[in-house]
Design a protein around this motif. Structure first.
Motif, PDB file in Angstrom:
ATOM      1  N   MET A  47      -5.458   7.258   9.875  1.00 54.91           N
ATOM      2  CA  MET A  47      -6.479   6.759  10.781  1.00 54.91           C
ATOM      3  C   MET A  47      -6.593   7.606  12.045  1.00 54.91           C
ATOM      4  SD  MET A  47      -8.787   4.453  10.760  1.00 54.91           S
ATOM      5  CE  MET A  47      -8.204   3.345   9.467  1.00 54.91           C
ATOM      6  N   THR A 219     -10.233   1.652  13.637  1.00 58.77           N
ATOM      7  CA  THR A 219     -10.226   0.762  12.476  1.00 58.77           C
ATOM      8  C   THR A 219     -11.450  -0.133  12.488  1.00 58.77           C
ATOM      9  OG1 THR A 219      -7.803   0.744  12.404  1.00 58.77           O
ATOM     10  CG2 THR A 219      -8.936  -1.038  11.265  1.00 58.77           C
ATOM     11  N   ALA A 227     -11.693  -2.725   6.022  1.00 57.12           N
ATOM     12  CA  ALA A 227     -10.397  -2.702   6.699  1.00 57.12           C
ATOM     13  C   ALA A 227      -9.809  -4.105   6.768  1.00 57.12           C
ATOM     14  CB  ALA A 227     -10.547  -2.117   8.102  1.00 57.12           C
TER      15      ALA A 227
END
Length: 315
Positions: A47, A219, A227
């Motif tokens: 990420m 995210t 997610a």
């Protein structure tokens, strides 16, 4: 006395040798090419794969180990230590790193310039405002003013950006922070919000606060629904609409058996002047609420138990 040891990076098969003289400041030489190879070997859709954490002259091995651990927590694979005043791979560091492979892949260099050499942007964190630089009050404020400082995940995963677009987060010494000269090397300066009772954060805590904020932002911005589905256990995910309809039908069956009537509303003509009955209110609540899979099972069980009691009473 000269002590040497070697660290091997499992996935990249990159060999790096470190030399420590007497217990004094470590003399470490790692080329940028080797460091980049080690980082690339560990990156796999992380990420924060384009984020580099830079610790400037840390004096505590424990802080280095703690930073390595929190970097792993938030999917950062690029850790640099500038001119350390301790052995960055001391036993205490390894203990607090909890097995983080960053203890083997982190890069140690003598100057901040080297740590920032192949970055597109850098943020120096400081509590000092200063007259010659703009210090943003928070990371959120900085990213709102300069949104391209941290691009979206799709851009970060682009091969051309990955090679030239690293964003460095630069943290200073435990007791005195970054110097004015070091801050001048960064493209941005930023503070970390904290309360007046104890405004100064521990080094590893400061790193953790910033990485958590960046991880959450990226995210949420990148396909938030997927997610959430990935991270939330199935029993806590919203129940499918068809299952909610099944529960509503079960509730209607219960109210009918209890003689309460199954009509959602009464009175009026057409859609004008009608009043909702209890069944109608319950249906509206169930339809509007995001009932989870687990909650739906509990409500189904409650309806079944009540329905059984009603039928027993009729006998």
């Amino acid at each position: 006395m000269v002590t040497c040891w070697r660290a091997f990076v499992p996935r990249g098969h990159v060999h790096i040798a470190y030399t420590i003289r007497s217990c004094r400041k470590p003399k470490v030489s790692v080329t940028a090419a080797i460091a980049d190879t080690a980082v690339a070997a560990r990156q796999s859709n992380l990420m924060l794969q384009d984020v580099r954490v830079v610790l400037t002259s840390p004096k505590s091995p424990g802080n280095i180990g703690s930073v390595a651990r929190c970097a792993e927590n938030f999917e950062v694979s690029d850790l640099w230590v500038v001119d350390p005043r301790c052995d960055p791979r001391d036993g205490e560091a390894h203990m607090l790193a909890c097995g983080s492979p960053l203890m083997d892949t982190m890069t140690t260099v003598p100057t901040l310039q080297e740590a920032l050499a192949n970055t597109s942007a850098s943020i120096g964190f400081t509590r000092r405002v200063g007259n010659t630089r703009l210090v943003h009050a928070s990371l959120s404020q900085l990213l709102q003013a300069f949104p391209n400082t941290l691009p979206d995940l799709a851009t970060a995963r682009d091969s051309s950006w990955a090679s030239e677009g690293r964003v460095a987060l630069v943290f200073g010494r435990e007791e005195s922070g970054l110097t004015a000269n070091e801050l001048s090397l960064c493209t941005h300066s930023c503070s970390i919000l904290s309360g007046p009772v104890q405004p100064s954060l521990n080094l590893s805590h400061a790193v953790c606060v910033i990485l958590a904020q960046l991880f959450e932002q990226r995210t949420c911005n990148h396909d938030a629904d997927m997610a959430a589905a990935k991270q939330v256990p199935k029993q806590h995910q919203p129940a499918p609409r068809s299952d909610v309809e099944s529960l509503i039908n079960r509730w209607t069956e219960l109210t009918d058996a209890a003689g309460l009537g199954f009509a959602d509303s009464v009175g009026g003509t057409g859609s004008h002047g009608r009043k909702r009955r209890t069944a109608g209110h319950v249906k509206a609540v169930l339809s509007r609420a995001q009932v989870t899979v687990q909650e739906l099972r509990v409500l189904h069980g409650l309806c079944s138990a009540l329905l059984e009691k009603v039928r027993q009473t009729e006998l």
